[in-house]
Design a protein around this motif. Sequence first.
Motif, mmCIF file in Angstrom:
data_model
loop_
_atom_site.group_PDB
_atom_site.id
_atom_site.type_symbol
_atom_site.label_atom_id
_atom_site.label_comp_id
_atom_site.label_asym_id
_atom_site.label_seq_id
_atom_site.Cartn_x
_atom_site.Cartn_y
_atom_site.Cartn_z
ATOM 1 N N LEU A 294 1.031 -1.167 -0.056
ATOM 2 C CA LEU A 294 0.489 0.009 -0.109
ATOM 3 C C LEU A 294 1.284 1.006 -0.096
ATOM 4 N N ALA A 295 2.365 1.357 -0.163
ATOM 5 C CA ALA A 295 3.137 2.173 0.047
ATOM 6 C C ALA A 295 2.594 3.426 -0.940
ATOM 7 N N LEU A 296 3.049 2.561 -2.336
ATOM 8 C CA LEU A 296 2.684 3.761 -3.382
ATOM 9 C C LEU A 296 1.909 4.527 -3.740
ATOM 10 N N PRO A 297 0.019 3.684 -3.325
ATOM 11 C CA PRO A 297 -0.343 4.914 -3.699
ATOM 12 C C PRO A 297 -1.392 5.342 -2.444
ATOM 13 N N CYS A 298 -0.103 5.074 -1.324
ATOM 14 C CA CYS A 298 -0.832 5.691 -0.300
ATOM 15 C C CYS A 298 -0.031 6.585 0.117
ATOM 16 N N LEU A 299 1.031 6.968 -0.276
ATOM 17 C CA LEU A 299 2.123 7.959 -0.514
ATOM 18 C C LEU A 299 2.188 9.102 -1.594
ATOM 19 N N ARG A 300 2.477 8.665 -2.653
ATOM 20 C CA ARG A 300 2.638 8.961 -3.798
ATOM 21 C C ARG A 300 2.525 10.404 -4.128
ATOM 22 N N HIS A 301 0.950 10.865 -3.327
ATOM 23 C CA HIS A 301 -0.186 12.085 -3.838
ATOM 24 C C HIS A 301 0.683 12.610 -2.863
#
Length: 331
Positions: A294-301
């Motif tokens: 979940l790191a990318l979808p949770c942090l990228r924005h």
Amino acid sequence: MSEHGSGQRVLDPMEHDSARQALLDVRHEVAKAVVGQDATVTGLLIALLSQGHVLLEGVPGVAKTLLVRALSAALDLETKRVQFTPDLMPGDVTGSLVYDSHTSEFTFREGPVFTNLLLADEINRTPPKTQASLLEAMEERQVSVDGEPRPLPSPFLVAATQNPVEYEGTYPLPEAQLDRFLLKLTMPLPERGDEVEVIRRHAAGFDPRDLAAAGVRPVADARDLERARHAVATVDVAPEIIGYIVDLVRATRTAPSFLLGVSPRGATALLNTSRAWAWLSGRTFVTPDDVKALALPCLRHRVALQPEAQMDGVQVDDVLGSILASVPVPR
């Protein structure tokens, strides 16, 4: 379902399994209308379980609208769509007071935000004033008009879309509003095999406006979501996992390529979504792999690149990937 001393409802294992299976069935139903977007469907389910909102990014024609409609049909929830344009006013989204000549009084006419799943299409095409009209709804789950708060239905999720390549005439979302979204999901163009299946279905008479004819039926509802949320709250998070989440977030604040790192709200979001993913996967505890997933979808924005990094063509996901590879994983 029972209650323990604190008054919190506790689901028995059979109810856990029943709620989980209902939500897993939702993915199968959505796949009857939308091909090759299982990861996005799962992300939307995680957002519903975590009571958050989703930013969907993808070029036109990858079935963003169809996906939200199919999800609402499979969950037996109401959905509405708003096309965001430069002349859209806040009242067009939230609702407004209308004068009734028969009673000589003003009455409130609900806007499209009063629904379960709101598709905010091309949200970056409307000015900041109208974008901000969603802030209270997303954060407080209510709309205040003339000083009176009006609660929104439950569940409530905003799925806002934006085009990643066409920026002319757009108003980029400010960091404060981006941080309100739990997840940013990217909807890629389909693989060749998936695209063949899409065209085959249309050749066979598939009508995206008629989901019932495609066989999409309700397999879960708001009660299943409520039971699932209570179940997710029981998923155990070890102190080592909490430390791992904090270390990941703190690493974004010192990464040379980032001008802006992830706030504590982002750490909380990563915790909540990791729990939901662990529960959907049939576990009663969170693992480091859940956090990584979940790191990318949770942090990228929630991060911003340095201007020099942008000029060098650095991608946010690549920097986050390097952080995931460098931060020690608890054993």
